[in-house]
Design a protein around this motif. Structure first.
Motif, PDB file in Angstrom:
ATOM      1  N   ILE A  28      31.286  11.027  51.160  1.00  0.00           N
ATOM      2  CA  ILE A  28      31.832  12.146  51.930  1.00  0.00           C
ATOM      3  C   ILE A  28      33.333  11.973  52.132  1.00  0.00           C
ATOM      4  O   ILE A  28      34.106  12.926  51.975  1.00  0.00           O
ATOM      5  N   TYR A  42      28.630  19.225  54.005  1.00  0.00           N
ATOM      6  CA  TYR A  42      27.782  18.168  53.455  1.00  0.00           C
ATOM      7  C   TYR A  42      26.387  18.126  54.047  1.00  0.00           C
ATOM      8  O   TYR A  42      25.509  17.480  53.481  1.00  0.00           O
ATOM      9  N   LEU A  50      25.769  15.465  46.190  1.00  0.00           N
ATOM     10  CA  LEU A  50      26.837  14.719  46.836  1.00  0.00           C
ATOM     11  C   LEU A  50      27.456  13.717  45.860  1.00  0.00           C
ATOM     12  O   LEU A  50      28.675  13.604  45.751  1.00  0.00           O
TER      13      LEU A  50
END
Length: 67
Positions: A28, A42, A50
Motif C-alpha cells: 500500500i 485499497y 494489490l
C-alpha cells in the motif's frame, strides 16, 4: 494442527504471477507513493490486485528488483 491462512495468500499472489510484497502495508505504501491514491482505494482490493498495482508502482518508480 498447522495454520495455512498465510499459505493461501502466497498461492493467490503466485497465481497472479506477481512478486510477493514484504507486507500488505508495504504494498500500500509503495502504491500510494507513486499513484497518490487515498487509503479508501485499497479496502476492497483483492490481494492479487494489490500485488499487481504494487508491481506497476515498482516499475514506474524505476526501482531495482528487491529480490
Amino acid at each position: 494442527m498447522r495454520h495455512r491462512g498465510g499459505r493461501f495468500f502466497v498461492e493467490e499472489i503466485r497465481a497472479a504471477r506477481q512478486p510477493l510484497p514484504g507486507s500488505v502495508d508495504d504494498a500500500i505504501a509503495d502504491i500510494a507513493t507513486i499513484f497518490h491514491w487515498p487509503p479508501s482505494a485499497y479496502s476492497a482490493m483483492p490481494l492479487a490486485e494489490l500485488a499487481s498495482w504494487r508491481e506497476a508502482a515498482r516499475l514506474r518508480s524505476g526501482a531495482a528488483d528487491d529480490e
